[in-house]
Design a protein around this motif. Structure first.
Motif, PDB file in Angstrom:
ATOM      1  N   ASP A  84     -15.323 -28.725 -55.127  1.00 35.32           N
ATOM      2  CA  ASP A  84     -15.105 -27.578 -54.346  1.00 35.32           C
ATOM      3  C   ASP A  84     -13.797 -26.956 -53.097  1.00 35.32           C
ATOM      4  N   ASN A  95     -20.740 -23.226 -49.439  1.00 32.08           N
ATOM      5  CA  ASN A  95     -21.490 -22.296 -48.979  1.00 32.08           C
ATOM      6  C   ASN A  95     -21.094 -21.428 -50.200  1.00 32.08           C
ATOM      7  N   SER A 128     -18.552 -17.566 -49.963  1.00 30.68           N
ATOM      8  CA  SER A 128     -17.582 -18.563 -50.383  1.00 30.68           C
ATOM      9  C   SER A 128     -16.637 -17.806 -52.153  1.00 30.68           C
ATOM     10  N   SER A 166     -25.864 -29.368 -44.708  1.00 30.43           N
ATOM     11  CA  SER A 166     -24.882 -28.957 -43.497  1.00 30.43           C
ATOM     12  C   SER A 166     -26.220 -29.100 -42.726  1.00 30.43           C
ATOM     13  N   ASP A 217     -26.340 -22.100 -43.408  1.00 26.71           N
ATOM     14  CA  ASP A 217     -25.032 -20.788 -44.392  1.00 26.71           C
ATOM     15  C   ASP A 217     -26.136 -20.353 -45.325  1.00 26.71           C
ATOM     16  N   ASP A 236     -26.442 -32.926 -41.428  1.00 27.53           N
ATOM     17  CA  ASP A 236     -25.173 -33.274 -41.123  1.00 27.53           C
ATOM     18  C   ASP A 236     -24.983 -34.028 -39.915  1.00 27.53           C
ATOM     19  N   ARG A 277     -19.620 -38.257 -35.408  1.00 24.78           N
ATOM     20  CA  ARG A 277     -20.113 -39.108 -36.102  1.00 24.78           C
ATOM     21  C   ARG A 277     -18.316 -39.955 -36.406  1.00 24.78           C
ATOM     22  N   ARG A 311      -5.659 -15.614 -46.066  1.00 18.21           N
ATOM     23  CA  ARG A 311      -6.245 -16.485 -45.338  1.00 18.21           C
ATOM     24  C   ARG A 311      -5.667 -16.574 -43.326  1.00 18.21           C
ATOM     25  N   SER A 365     -11.964 -22.682 -42.837  1.00 19.02           N
ATOM     26  CA  SER A 365     -13.427 -22.027 -44.098  1.00 19.02           C
ATOM     27  C   SER A 365     -14.425 -22.523 -43.555  1.00 19.02           C
TER      28      SER A 365
HETATM   29  N1  LIG Z   1     -15.113 -15.749 -47.762  1.00 18.33           N
HETATM   30  C1  LIG Z   1     -14.355 -16.637 -47.943  1.00 18.33           C
HETATM   31  N2  LIG Z   1     -14.559 -17.614 -49.191  1.00 18.33           N
HETATM   32  C2  LIG Z   1     -13.528 -18.507 -49.631  1.00 18.33           C
HETATM   33  C3  LIG Z   1     -12.872 -19.015 -48.322  1.00 18.33           C
HETATM   34  C4  LIG Z   1     -12.510 -18.573 -47.115  1.00 18.33           C
HETATM   35  O1  LIG Z   1     -11.714 -18.940 -46.595  1.00 18.33           O
HETATM   36  N3  LIG Z   1     -13.689 -17.186 -47.503  1.00 18.33           N
HETATM   37  N4  LIG Z   1     -12.173 -19.920 -49.193  1.00 18.33           N
HETATM   38  C5  LIG Z   1     -12.173 -20.028 -50.582  1.00 18.33           C
HETATM   39  C6  LIG Z   1     -11.446 -21.699 -50.805  1.00 18.33           C
HETATM   40  S1  LIG Z   1      -9.613 -21.716 -51.079  1.00 18.33           S
HETATM   41  C7  LIG Z   1     -12.192 -23.047 -50.540  1.00 18.33           C
HETATM   42  S2  LIG Z   1     -11.888 -24.287 -50.707  1.00 18.33           S
HETATM   43  C8  LIG Z   1     -13.488 -21.991 -50.551  1.00 18.33           C
HETATM   44  C9  LIG Z   1     -13.831 -23.176 -49.486  1.00 18.33           C
HETATM   45  O2  LIG Z   1     -15.313 -22.388 -49.473  1.00 18.33           O
HETATM   46  P1  LIG Z   1     -16.673 -23.636 -48.866  1.00 18.33           P
HETATM   47  O3  LIG Z   1     -16.668 -24.478 -49.909  1.00 18.33           O
HETATM   48  O4  LIG Z   1     -18.154 -22.815 -48.798  1.00 18.33           O
HETATM   49  O5  LIG Z   1     -16.773 -24.688 -47.417  1.00 18.33           O
HETATM   50  P2  LIG Z   1     -16.816 -23.409 -46.431  1.00 18.33           P
HETATM   51  O6  LIG Z   1     -16.726 -22.467 -46.443  1.00 18.33           O
HETATM   52  O7  LIG Z   1     -15.126 -24.793 -45.975  1.00 18.33           O
HETATM   53  O8  LIG Z   1     -17.981 -25.116 -45.769  1.00 18.33           O
HETATM   54  C10 LIG Z   1     -18.938 -24.748 -46.227  1.00 18.33           C
HETATM   55  C11 LIG Z   1     -20.087 -24.989 -45.445  1.00 18.33           C
HETATM   56  O9  LIG Z   1     -19.795 -26.369 -44.581  1.00 18.33           O
HETATM   57  C12 LIG Z   1     -20.698 -26.237 -44.045  1.00 18.33           C
HETATM   58  N5  LIG Z   1     -20.382 -27.074 -42.886  1.00 18.33           N
HETATM   59  C13 LIG Z   1     -19.434 -27.023 -41.563  1.00 18.33           C
HETATM   60  N6  LIG Z   1     -19.750 -28.208 -40.969  1.00 18.33           N
HETATM   61  C14 LIG Z   1     -20.051 -29.225 -41.480  1.00 18.33           C
HETATM   62  C15 LIG Z   1     -20.085 -30.452 -41.303  1.00 18.33           C
HETATM   63  O10 LIG Z   1     -20.497 -31.178 -40.235  1.00 18.33           O
HETATM   64  N7  LIG Z   1     -20.672 -31.102 -41.774  1.00 18.33           N
HETATM   65  C16 LIG Z   1     -21.529 -30.804 -43.245  1.00 18.33           C
HETATM   66  N8  LIG Z   1     -22.154 -31.316 -44.491  1.00 18.33           N
HETATM   67  N9  LIG Z   1     -21.394 -29.424 -43.492  1.00 18.33           N
HETATM   68  C17 LIG Z   1     -20.893 -28.492 -42.826  1.00 18.33           C
HETATM   69  C18 LIG Z   1     -20.856 -25.184 -42.714  1.00 18.33           C
HETATM   70  O11 LIG Z   1     -22.389 -24.865 -43.027  1.00 18.33           O
HETATM   71  C19 LIG Z   1     -19.809 -23.853 -43.988  1.00 18.33           C
HETATM   72  O12 LIG Z   1     -20.478 -23.077 -44.485  1.00 18.33           O
HETATM   73  O13 LIG Z   1     -14.171 -21.065 -50.654  1.00 18.33           O
HETATM   74  C20 LIG Z   1     -12.873 -19.939 -51.228  1.00 18.33           C
HETATM   75  N10 LIG Z   1     -13.840 -19.139 -50.610  1.00 18.33           N
END
Ligand SMILES: Nc1nc2c(c(=O)[nH]1)N[C@H]1C(S)=C(S)[C@@H](COP(=O)(O)OP(=O)(O)OC[C@H]3O[C@@H](n4cnc5c(=O)[nH]c(N)nc54)[C@H](O)[C@@H]3O)O[C@H]1N2
Ligand SMILES: Nc1nc2c(c(=O)[nH]1)N[C@H]1C(S)=C(S)[C@@H](COP(=O)(O)OP(=O)(O)OC[C@H]3O[C@@H](n4cnc5c(=O)[nH]c(N)nc54)[C@H](O)[C@@H]3O)O[C@H]1N2
Ligand code: SF4
Ligand code: SF4
Ligand code: SF4
Ligand code: SF4
Ligand code: SF4
Ligand SMILES: [Mo]
Lengths: 458, 787, 227
Positions: free
Chosen positions: B175, B447, B451, B472, B476, B488, B494, B671, B677
């Motif tokens: 993802d 998440n 997203s 996480s 979230d 994490d 880390r 974005r 993100s």
């Molecule tokens: N609203 C919204 N939707 C989106 C996007 C957006 O920017 N906004 N972007 C789109 C795109 S291009 C993509 S690639 C996807 C990406 O969207 P997601 O795959 O959901 O990725 P993120 O939201 O970047 O991060 C997901 C979760 O990682 C957790 N996280 C934060 N730091 C850490 C850490 O250090 N370790 C671990 N294990 N977890 C952590 C946080 O709780 C965060 O909610 O979503 C897509 N959809």
């Protein structure tokens, strides 16, 4: 009225009876009014406590709207304070005989309102606990500091100027023994109506009258400068000094008129505040409404004609923008209403002047608002956003408390001091009448040497 | 608050005090002092690491005082970011010290999503997970374990993949950033990696909708390319931005070419047309290294039109101008400028590829680089190579694993040319079929409820999965539906290796290392995985025989040490020196001992090799005919299968995309650059001012052209529903002169102050490019309704 | 004579906001609640102001990162009744928080509106206090604050230089915003020292200052090619 007091009171002259009655008789209406005003004042004090406890965040102020209600009230109240001292001084010097009945009430306004004006900037401080830094770390170049000084001097001067002419009356009260003997013995400071004392008194008053005028003028000039010394659109203006002084006197006269009407009504002073007083004061008001228009017009025309973008933003915000309502209400209150009412003798009556006076007071408060707020929310740099301002209930409560507090104190004052000068009335009756006749005669051809007239003046 | 008697007492005295000019006693200033005492200057140090908040992976330097991370700045030694950093990276301290970070492992204690949790110890949590997984293998259903993983390229991804494979599950659901350009390269170059751009040496950068300065693979790579050399404005490279909306990138680029949505590729081919017509091509290069330019006979022996004919016949400047809205003269001049500059490059942004025919559109844009030979040469498109890391321990597949891997992926087979849209197809599959195919789901850096394009499908899917484990550190939106959370460690606590994204042409092995002492309640997810592997025993254990991440990374670094190339990070000057030497075939070892090497690595922040052999033709193409293929033979087959016209290039414009009645406005999601993100909500400094509208704070907004707003009777700052046929969300309307009329430019990734998500992607029409599986973000139409 | 100043190249500034956030992190600038921000109480010593003109598709946009201009003739210091804001002999305009009475006169006097007032006390969650920079005091409620050219960094740099017994070098003293700017749009140094880049850049034909006509003599210059 207690029995002993009653008979002593009966022995007084009619003048004295009417003018001292408030000191010995108090209506239930008075207590009621006092209670209400007192409550409002306390509420405001509570609001201020919250503000101090939690921070100025409790106000509606923000960036760039750094100044609001408090500063508006500051300018407004200090303005009112020009009612007494300045007006009465001018009238004294110009020997306007009709002044006798009104100077006292005017001077009381000055002294009391000044205090309430002076605390506004302190209420406005983020750190009132550090207010003494103004003395500890005084920075001479700051107009704010000049202001602290001039207001300080003005307050002292006008207190003395209120007190000294009151001595004979205090003595009268002491002698009549109708109220708090010890207090009045103290206040009267051993004044005994001897011709010698009287002559000295007159001379002191004469000197004070002259001395106090430049002080009064300086006070509001400097308040004007507080704004004018900044580079902000529609503040940075040389006219502000005189403009503010004029406005101050204007609002002062209005306040005095209102006070007179009320006093006349509640203390039955119809024989003292006569139609002629309202007529004359009304004319004064008329003159000032014209002056006000002249100054305001000059101020806005220059801004408009210059067409400097930043100035224009602030200008249009007032003329046709978000501040159009306060602006045009101000114009109505400060110009049209007084002009129309004071134009004809038939409306220069107590009722007429009351309406005009209230209109002018509202108008002048709005003028302060229109100076402070529109400029604050319109920063000079075009790319900077435009601000907004909505006063919070805290600010409004404190403003209300300031008004009520002032009125309350004024009411209480009338319970301790004759609001019309007894001795000056007496003097008027006994000496001035024929003195004035002589003086007038002296102005005419084929009269006894002017020196004689002069002597008569003494 | 309401007045109490005591306060009235205070009132009186306070008022008295004020009137008496005494001010108010210091007692009334409690919050001044308390809490800020006791941190007078202490022991200071600066340590290098790598930012993990977005795929760019910039070098950072943490400022530590008595072990507290008090500031983050760029690492000047990092070859890609060169000491630069973005606001997200700086605000990282607010992620690290976020008040809402989970303080330890928790397990669900009540119905799903009820928010009732029970604290457990790390070991208990690990035991619970291991037990579940053992169960799956015992039941011979290893494929019932699925992992949903966000962007984690590097050893983290390698370990996860190794773990799942050894365990026997084909269900690794990536993802992460899928922009489809890898598909383009696979087709035309036969190389499975995204194009790399040598921006540092480009003189003309022609970007087709790549938000270079906002949310590109690496904004910092773009910044450095844009701003260097420092002095001497004249020698700086020229940026031309082709974009639908007036983006921040367009605003700062030297030139902006506004095109109609989805017509970037048409403009590209219009430029190609001029290049062909005016003979501004690199004909020798084409003759030697490119196929498909001229007409040719295909495998079935039929004569096929080549690139030249297709473009010449279908993309005359007049037609292109009509489609794109770009004047003919402008097209011509763009082509000339492009051809004249010795080091030019055309960049394909995801707004080109995130469209129903994105892959073909991407090919069209890239073809401009091909016919001008801006390939494999300084300033052009390079085909970087992989890091010479030591491989992980060999995979050992036991029978359970083999059987599991043979079973079908839940999300179905991957698309022909890419791996986009896996996440949502996965959820749909689960909801779609009665049989519970997935029993245990791991959430790592993902998440979906916040997203995904289909949050509701995800909610349903989660209900149908027995056991959801989230790693996480924060609760979230999705983690709230988990059964167990094993938080994490955060990035600054880390070990993790962080290779720069493939947009950067030179291999860089950035190293993220603990700057501060790890939170006692946190567990490095990879440590957890290794421990679980040990607990599972068998093949899984043998595949991951490491006692911890740090040792694992050290092991892999031995590959770099032995590679006899590259260097640990150096200053600009030194780096150039080393590059020179390598280009002459020299290489001096800087460290005789591995430990020395490792120390240098950790001290400077990483390893890189800035030498690229432009003369090596092998890099250019690994296709069947060894040439760059403008007409990839594999493509028509697939196109036929999908019943689409079998020739590329022809229908690249998003024709047929038109407003449906009731939905007159085109949605342009983008974005915001302040968004890392998911973590935007975590960085309060950014949430307070996410964009450039001074008056917008903590507040999702949409940009609309003033004229359009007027015609809709909406004024600035009104709250509106953005409504598509698929759903709606709430945002604040902002008038923006740079928004195209009848478009709604919608930043994504924002949340309302109350945490409610405002996600334009959740109203997308859901259409995808079947060739890559990449979602189309460009074809949705909406209406605006006052709230 | 040293005159610390800044040059910001608008042709390089991409409006990325790194400078804003770096400043907040370096100088312990708190966030305020959404409600407070909404009514204009957010603080940002450095603010990227946008100038946008022309309707689509002829739009042009420019970003003005705006710190305190550190005017050589500062209207703000003159009006302060308690000298809580002052200009140092090296031209840095500073604030004395423990002395400020919070009258906000200086804020009104500043034509560039770069003064920020602490309407409430700052609120940092217990955990967040760990990332506060110990070199910079946390301002109490009721006082004015603004960009200080990070002069705590100057003090440290001085000490360091003195310790190694060498003169202060240009790179020794760089404020946080200049340090992080990814496009090197912000250049900082001594305007009176021809060796320093600011001194050279301030002479460029592209150089201009905001509201120069006011005679405040800002020491922050902007470079902008006039289209
Ligand atoms: N609203 C919204 N939707 C989106 C996007 C957006 O920017 N906004 N972007 C789109 C795109 S291009 C993509 S690639 C996807 C990406 O969207 P997601 O795959 O959901 O990725 P993120 O939201 O970047 O991060 C997901 C979760 O990682 C957790 N996280 C934060 N730091 C850490 C850490 O250090 N370790 C671990 N294990 N977890 C952590 C946080 O709780 C965060 O909610 O979503 C897509 N959809
Ligand atoms: N700042 C930052 N950078 C990141 C990330 C991050 O979290 N923060 N995450 C990384 C990740 S995971 C991803 S997926 C990428 C996302 O980065 P991108 O994939 O580039 O996504 P956006 O930045 O939203 O770019 C989408 C572009 O598509 C354009 N667009 C919108 N509608 C249309 C249309 O109708 N037609 C066409 N042709 N174009 C249109 C928009 O103008 C916008 O510029 O960013 C990566 N880089
Ligand atoms: S661009 Fe990405 S990696 Fe680089 S600093 Fe910003 S958030 Fe971190
Ligand atoms: S950091 Fe540099 S580029 Fe980014 S906004 Fe500030 S000045 Fe502009
Ligand atoms: S910019 Fe404003 S605050 Fe800064 S020195 Fe000038 S006047 Fe003072
Ligand atoms: S707010 Fe503080 S610094 Fe500003 S003028 Fe008043 S006392 Fe001086
Ligand atoms: S100089 Fe320092 S204080 Fe001023 S804006 Fe830059 S970082 Fe902030
Ligand atoms: Mo992504």
């Amino acid at each position: 009225m207690r029995h002993g007091v009653a008979e002593r009171f009966a022995r007084l002259s009619p003048d004295e009876q009417t003018l001292l009655r408030p000191l010995v008789e108090t209506s239930r209406g008075f207590y009621l009014a006092a209670a209400v005003l007192g409550a409002i004042t306390l509420w405001g004090a509570f609001a201020y406590y919250l503000q101090v406890r939690y921070g100025l965040g409790r106000t509606g102020l923000n960036r760039p709207e750094y100044w609001g209600i408090y500063i508006i009230c500051f300018v407004f109240f200090i303005g009112i304070s020009h009612a007494g001292t300045l007006i009465s001084a001018i009238l004294r010097i110009s020997q306007a005989e009709w002044r006798r009945a009104i100077t006292r009430s005017a001077e009381f306004i000055t002294v009391l309102v000044l205090g309430f004006g002076a605390i506004q900037p302190i209420i406005d401080l983020g750190r009132p606990d550090r207010v003494l830094n103004v003395i500890l770390h005084a920075q001479g170049l700051s107009p704010l500091l000049w202001d602290v000084v001039s207001i300080g001097v003005y307050f002292t001067a006008s207190s003395i100027y209120l007190y000294v002419p009151m001595l004979p009356d205090l003595a009268i009260i002491r002698d009549s023994g109708i109220k708090a003997p010890r207090l009045y013995r103290l206040l009267a400071a051993g004044y005994q109506h001897t011709p010698e004392q009287r002559r000295r008194l007159e001379r002191v008053i004469g000197v004070l009258a002259i001395a106090v005028i430049p002080v009064a003028v300086s006070v509001h000039t400097i308040i004007g400068w507080i704004f004018a010394m900044t580079l902000r659109p529609m503040w940075h203006s040389t006219i502000f000094g005189p403009y503010f002084v004029m406005g101050a006197i204007y609002s002062g006269i209005a306040a005095l008129l209102v006070a007179m009407v009320v006093l006349r009504r509640v203390y039955h002073l119809e024989d003292y505040f006569k139609p002629v007083h309202f007529d004359y004061m009304g004319r004064l008001l008329l003159i000032f409404s014209l002056l006000w228009f002249y100054f305001t017009f000059a101020e806005y025309l220059t801004a408009f004609y210059g067409g400097e973008p930043a100035e224009m933003r602030a200008l249009w915000a007032k003329l046709a923008g978000p501040f159009a309502i306060p602006f045009w209400t101000m114009v109505a209150g400060c110009f049209f209403i007084p002009l129309i009412l004071m134009w004809r003798r038939s409306t220069r009556t107590p009722a007429g002047t009351l309406v005009a006076g209230v209109a002018v007071l509202i108008g002048m408060w709005l003028e302060r608002f229109n100076i402070v707020v529109p400029t604050s929310v319109n920063p000079r740099w075009e790319f900077e956003g435009i601000g907004r301002y909505a006063p919070s209930w805290i600010e409004l409560s404190i403003m209300a408390a300031t008004f009520s507090g002032f009125i309350l104190l004024y009411m209480v004052a009338t319970k301790f001091f004759p609001i019309v000068s007894i001795w000056e009335m007496k003097e008027g009756r006994e000496e001035s009448v024929q003195e004035v006749a002589e003086r007038v005669a002296g102005y005419l051809p084929g009269a006894p040497s002017v020196a004689a007239a002069e002597a008569g003046d003494e | 608050m309401s007045p109490t008697r005591r306060e009235f007492f205070w009132t009186a005295s306070a008022a008295a005090a004020a009137v008496a000019f005494q001010g108010v006693p210091e007692v009334l200033w409690p919050q001044d002092q308390d809490g800020y005492e006791g941190w007078e200057p202490g022991l200071e140090e600066a340590r290098a690491s790598t930012c993990l908040l977005c795929p760019a992976r910039c070098g950072i330097r943490g400022r530590l005082v008595d072990g507290r991370l008090v500031g983050i700045a760029g690492n000047p030694l990092h070859p890609m970011s060169r000491g630069g950093i973005c606001p997200r990276g700086i605000a990282g301290v607010q992620v690290l010290y976020h008040p809402q970070r989970l303080t330890g492992p928790i397990v669900r204690d009540g119905p799903r999503g009820s928010g009732q949790w029970r604290q457990v110890t790390r070991d208990e949590a690990l035991a619970l997970i291991a037990e579940r997984l053992k169960g799956l293998r015992a039941a011979d259903r290893p494929e019932a374990l699925a992992l949903l993983a966000g962007y984690c390229a590097g050893s983290v991804e390698d370990v996860w993949r190794q773990f799942l494979t050894a365990f026997g599950s084909p269900n690794y659901i990536a993802d992460d950033y899928r922009d489809g350009t890898d598909g383009v390269m696979a087709l035309m170059h036969g190389v499975e990696r995204r194009p790399s751009y040598d921006l540092g040496h480009s003189e003309l950068v022609l970007s087709f909708g790549a938000p270079l300065f906002e949310a590109w693979w690496s904004p910092l790579q773009a910044f450095v390319g844009f701003a260097h050399p420092e002095s001497d404005e004249t020698r700086r490279s020229r940026f031309i931005q082709v974009d639908t909306r007036f983006s921040r990138t367009a605003a700062r680029a030297h030139e902006w070419v506004g095109v109609r949505p989805g017509t970037h590729a048409v403009l590209a081919l219009g430029i190609a047309y001029v290049l062909i017509r005016d003979e501004l091509l690199e004909l020798d290069f084409i003759a030697e290294r490119v196929s498909g330019f001229e007409d040719f006979t295909d495998v079935e022996g039929q004569l096929q039109e080549g690139y030249r004919s297709i473009v010449s016949r279908n993309f005359r400047t007049e037609e292109v101008s009509a489609i794109t809205g770009v004047p003919v003269e402008r097209i011509t001049s763009l082509a000339r400028t492009y051809a004249e500059s010795p080091a030019a490059v055309a960049i394909c942004g995801s707004d080109v590829t995130a469209a129903p025919n994105g892959l073909l559109a991407g090919m069209a844009v890239h073809s401009v680089n091909v016919i001008t030979a801006n390939l494999n040469r300084p300033g052009g498109v390079l085909l970087g190579d992989d890091l010479p890391l030591a491989p992980l321990a060999p995979l050992v597949l036991d029978d359970t694993a083999r059987r599991g891997l043979d079973r079908e992926r839940v999300a179905g087979p991957l698309p022909a040319f890419g791996a986009g849209g896996q996440r949502d197809r996965f959820a749909e599959a689960i909801v779609g079929s009665a049989a519970a195919q997935v029993e245990v789901l791991f959430l790592y850096y993902s998440n979906p409820i916040a997203s995904s394009v289909a949050p509701d499908v995800w909610r349903e899917a989660l209900e149908m999965i027995d056991y959801v484990v989230s790693f996480s550190p924060f609760l979230d939106e999705t983690t709230r539906h988990a059964d167990l959370v094993l938080p994490d460690l955060l990035p600054y606590e880390r070990w993790q290796d962080a290779p720069t994204p493939q947009s950067y042409p030179y291999p860089v092995w950035g190293l993220a290392q603990p700057l501060v002492a790890p939170h006692e309640g946190g567990t490095h997810t990879i440590d957890a995985v290794l421990e679980i592997a040990r607990a599972l025993g068998g093949g899984v254990r043998e595949a991951l025989p490491y006692d911890g991440v740090e040792t694992l990374l050290r092991e892999r670094a031995r590959g770099l040490f032995a590679a006899r190339r590259g260097m640990t990070f150096r200053s600009d000057f030194e780096s150039r020196h080393y590059e020179q030497m390598e280009s002459r075939g020299w290489w001096l070892p800087q460290h005789t001992e591995f430990d020395e090497f490792w120390d240098a690595l950790t001290e400077r922040g990483g390893w890189t090799d800035l030498f690229y052999d432009h003369t090596d033709p092998g890099r250019l193409a690994r296709t069947s005919d060894g040439r760059v293929q403008l007409m990839p033979p594999g493509l028509p087959v697939v196109l036929d299968a999908q019943g689409r016209p079998r020739r590329p290039y022809i229908d690249v414009g998003s024709r047929g995309v038109a407003p449906t009645d009731g939905f007159p406005l085109r949605l342009v999601p983008y974005r915001v650059s302040t968004l890392a993100s998911g973590s935007l909500a975590l960085e309060r400094w950014l949430a307070e001012k996410p964009g450039l509208f001074p008056e917008v704070h903590w507040d999702p907004w949409v940009e609309v052209n003033p004229a359009t707003a007027r015609s809709l009777g909406l004024e600035d700052d009104t709250q509106v529903w953005v409504e598509s046929s698929r759903g709606r969300y709430r945002a604040r309307l902002k008038l923006f002169l740079g928004a195209p009329p009848d478009h709604v430019c919608a930043p994504y990734g924002l949340r309302h102050p109350d945490g409610e998500i405002a996600n334009p992607l959740s109203v997308l029409d859901g259409s995808i490019d079947p060739l890559t599986g990449v979602q189309s973000w460009s074809t949705t139409f909406v209406r605006l309704q006052r709230v | 004579m040293t005159r610390w100043g800044m040059v910001i190249d608008l042709d390089r500034c991409t409006g990325c906001l790194a400078c804003e956030v770096a400043c907040k992190s370096e100088n312990n600038i708190p966030t305020v609640s959404p409600g407070q921000a909404e009514i204009g109480r957010a603080m940002s010593w450095m603010t990227v102001v946008t100038e946008i003109e022309g309707d689509f598709p002829d739009t042009a946009m420019r970003f003005y990162p705006r710190p305190c201009m550190h005017c050589d003739n500062p209207p703000c210091t003159k009006v302060c009744p308690v000298e809580a804001t002052y200009i140092s002999d090296e031209g840095i305009v500073g604030q004395i928080y423990p002395r400020c009475i919070g009258c906000r006169y200086c804020a009104n006097a500043c034509p560039y509106v770069v003064k920020y007032f602490n309407w409430y006390g700052p609120e940092w969650a217990e955990s967040e206090r760990r990332h506060l920079n110990p070199d910079v005091s946390v301002r109490p409620k009721g006082v004015i604050e603004k960009c200080t050219f990070c002069h705590h960094r100057l003090q440290k740099a001085r000490e360091a230089a003195r310790a190694d017994g060498r003169p202060l070098r240009e790179e020794d003293y760089q404020p946080a915003c200049a340090e992080v700017c990814p496009t090197e749009a912000i250049v900082f140094g001594d305007l009176d020292n021809p060796e320093h880049r600011v001194a050279q850049l301030a002479e460029e034909s592209r150089a201009m200052r905001i509201m120069e006509e006011l005679g405040t003599e800002p020491k922050v210059y902007y470079l902008a090619s006039r289209e």
